[in-house]
Structures are given as C-alpha cells and as structure tokens.
Design a protein around this motif. Sequence first.
Motif: not given
Length: 127
Positions: A7-10, A12, A15, A36, A39, A52, A122-124
């Motif tokens: 998974w890759e952060t899109e 946040q 933060y 980015k 995870t 991570q 956080r959305t990934s």
Amino acid sequence: MAFAGKWETETQEGYDEFCKLAGIPDDIIEKGRDYKLITEVVQNGNEFSWSQLYPTNKSITNKFVIDQECDMETIGGKKFKATVTMEGGKLCTKFPKYHHIAEISGGKLIETSTVGSVVLKRTSKKI
C-alpha cells in the motif's frame, strides 16, 4: 486476507498536530509530511507481518497474531508489548502514546491513529 498487499499513502489528515503530540522531532515531521509511506502486509489467517518504510529510510516490521500479546516497535525504536484485536473487520492496537485502527474500506487501507482528541487519518491505495 483483505489487508494483504503493498500500500502507498494517498492522503493524510491531521499529520502535523498528531506527530507533535506523539513526540516526533520537527525535522522528521518535515520529511514525512508529503512522503508516500509504503506499507506491506502479509496475512495468513490471524497471523500478520506489517512492515512500513518511513521517510528516514527506516523500516519497521511488526509481527502479530490476533488476540495474542506480542512484542512491537514504534518508529522511534521504543519496544512495547501489545495485543492486536479484530473488531468488526478492523485491526485495533494500543501503542504507548496512541490508539491505532486499520481497516479496508472501498479498496483502500484506512489507518486512524488517535492521541487524546487529535486524529491522524492516513488513506493508502494498493500498489
């Protein structure tokens, strides 16, 4: 096996405020703001390996079994004991300074960390 994958952060939200309350140094906060986060989750039934890769090029891997106490580590290197539970399809963990919930919603990995009234969301996306 919904959590398994990379998974890759899109996005946040919250933060900076969360990181300050969690005691993360300002220079690390600055490096991570637009980073980015990657995870990687390996899931075998109730057994998980959750890795991570952080902006400092440090990688943390925590291995756990649902409802069993395990040894975990924070990005700051603090080691602690925790029990990860599954509540309504969500993974819930109490870290030393915050509470963390991870879930899959709409094909995205949503991680919500709460310290007091401050929330980091956080959305990934799966890669």
